[in-house]
Design a protein around this motif. Sequence first.
Motif, short mmCIF file in Angstrom:
data_model
loop_
_atom_site.label_atom_id
_atom_site.label_comp_id
_atom_site.label_asym_id
_atom_site.label_seq_id
_atom_site.Cartn_x
_atom_site.Cartn_y
_atom_site.Cartn_z
N GLY A 63 49.52 48.30 44.08
CA GLY A 63 49.68 47.04 44.79
C GLY A 63 48.40 46.26 45.01
N TYR A 64 47.27 46.79 44.54
CA TYR A 64 46.00 46.05 44.67
C TYR A 64 45.97 44.91 43.66
CZ TYR A 64 44.36 49.97 47.50
OH TYR A 64 44.24 50.93 48.47
N GLU A 65 45.32 43.82 44.07
CA GLU A 65 45.26 42.65 43.20
C GLU A 65 43.83 42.24 42.90
OE1 GLU A 65 47.56 39.33 44.52
OE2 GLU A 65 49.42 40.50 44.75
N ARG A 66 43.66 41.64 41.73
CA ARG A 66 42.40 41.04 41.34
C ARG A 66 42.68 39.62 40.84
NH1 ARG A 66 39.13 45.61 37.76
NH2 ARG A 66 38.92 47.21 39.41
N SER A 67 41.74 38.73 41.08
CA SER A 67 41.92 37.35 40.62
C SER A 67 40.69 36.90 39.85
CB SER A 67 42.19 36.42 41.81
OG SER A 67 41.13 36.48 42.75
N TYR A 68 40.93 36.07 38.84
CA TYR A 68 39.86 35.61 37.96
C TYR A 68 39.98 34.10 37.76
CZ TYR A 68 39.45 40.58 36.91
OH TYR A 68 39.31 41.95 37.00
N LEU A 69 38.88 33.42 37.98
CA LEU A 69 38.82 31.97 37.81
C LEU A 69 38.31 31.64 36.42
CD1 LEU A 69 38.68 28.97 38.88
CD2 LEU A 69 36.34 29.52 39.60
N ILE A 70 39.00 30.76 35.72
CA ILE A 70 38.50 30.25 34.44
C ILE A 70 37.48 29.17 34.79
CG2 ILE A 70 39.09 29.15 32.25
CD1 ILE A 70 41.86 30.38 32.51
N LYS A 71 36.22 29.54 34.73
CA LYS A 71 35.16 28.70 35.27
C LYS A 71 34.64 27.66 34.27
CE LYS A 71 30.91 29.12 37.97
NZ LYS A 71 29.95 30.07 38.59
N GLU A 72 34.52 28.03 33.01
CA GLU A 72 33.99 27.12 32.01
C GLU A 72 34.78 27.22 30.72
OE1 GLU A 72 31.74 24.87 32.51
OE2 GLU A 72 31.02 25.52 34.47
N ARG A 102 35.42 36.77 38.37
CA ARG A 102 36.27 37.40 39.38
C ARG A 102 36.03 36.75 40.74
NH1 ARG A 102 36.68 43.93 40.52
NH2 ARG A 102 38.06 43.78 42.34
N THR A 103 37.10 36.42 41.45
CA THR A 103 36.97 35.67 42.70
C THR A 103 37.37 36.48 43.94
OG1 THR A 103 39.21 34.78 42.46
CG2 THR A 103 37.40 33.48 41.55
N ASP A 104 37.97 37.66 43.77
CA ASP A 104 38.42 38.42 44.93
C ASP A 104 37.37 39.42 45.40
OD1 ASP A 104 39.53 41.42 43.75
OD2 ASP A 104 39.13 39.79 42.34
N SER A 105 36.19 39.41 44.79
CA SER A 105 35.18 40.41 45.08
C SER A 105 33.79 39.78 44.93
CB SER A 105 35.32 41.60 44.12
OG SER A 105 34.20 42.45 44.18
N VAL A 106 32.80 40.45 45.49
CA VAL A 106 31.42 39.98 45.32
C VAL A 106 30.85 40.47 44.00
CG1 VAL A 106 30.95 39.89 47.78
CG2 VAL A 106 30.54 42.03 46.55
N GLN A 107 31.68 41.12 43.21
CA GLN A 107 31.27 41.61 41.90
C GLN A 107 30.65 40.48 41.09
OE1 GLN A 107 34.33 42.31 38.95
NE2 GLN A 107 33.46 44.31 38.47
N ALA A 108 29.48 40.73 40.53
CA ALA A 108 28.75 39.68 39.82
C ALA A 108 29.13 39.58 38.35
CB ALA A 108 27.25 39.94 39.94
N LYS A 109 29.86 40.54 37.83
CA LYS A 109 30.18 40.53 36.41
C LYS A 109 31.02 39.31 36.05
CE LYS A 109 30.13 45.56 35.84
NZ LYS A 109 30.93 46.76 35.54
N ARG A 110 30.71 38.78 34.89
CA ARG A 110 31.51 37.68 34.37
C ARG A 110 32.19 38.14 33.09
NH1 ARG A 110 27.49 32.48 35.38
NH2 ARG A 110 27.53 32.61 37.64
N HIS A 111 33.20 37.42 32.71
CA HIS A 111 34.02 37.81 31.57
C HIS A 111 34.08 36.63 30.61
CE1 HIS A 111 35.43 41.16 34.13
NE2 HIS A 111 35.31 40.25 35.09
#
Length: 218
Positions: A63-72, A102-111
Amino acid sequence: MPSSFLQARILIPVFSLAVLVASGCKEVCDDDGLPQYRLTAGQQAWVNPYVKGAVWRFRNAAGYERSYLIKEVEDKMDAKGTSKGTLCPTFYVQAINIQLERTDSVQAKRHFLSLAPGATNSEVKVLASLVWADMEFELPIGNVEDGVPPRSTGNGNTSQLHSQLVVGGRSYQNVLESSMIPFYTDSKPSSTVIRTFVTKNEGLVRFDTRAGTVWSRI
């Protein structure tokens, strides 16, 4: 005579020469009529789901969720074919680069998703890849578009096309799976992404970790 003055007298001609060379290159290079390799409409469609500003959400079985913003989303023509002794290009290729964050965490990794036709003097082929959590997955969409079964790429990836796949309770058609060979991931942390699932109409719909956690698009 002050040394600073002498340095200035030396630097001015060098700077002028650099400007002259740079401007001369622009005059010498003839871009008119150079080949321009672009994605076909079918190939381009694999990028269309990645809309700048959109947010994609994924959920695991707990039930955990992650969210990702399409930034560019960048679409440009890259100069290619320069050789030793000249800065002039010999052809151009369309290059599309997409950045997700990723927008749900302070994680700095980008995809990143990158897509471009690779061109040589004899052929044009599509080079597509998805970098997800530091792992790069090649996407043989050129094969899929040509009706040719996906194949191993030789860089640690294997691919296969599922005519139908259920992800998060939703049925998807023609899902392209790209997996890392265990040899490349056995020593990686359990959170390492080892498998991605992409569709032409929806983009990334699922990714799996080495620990067996499945993240499904919602």
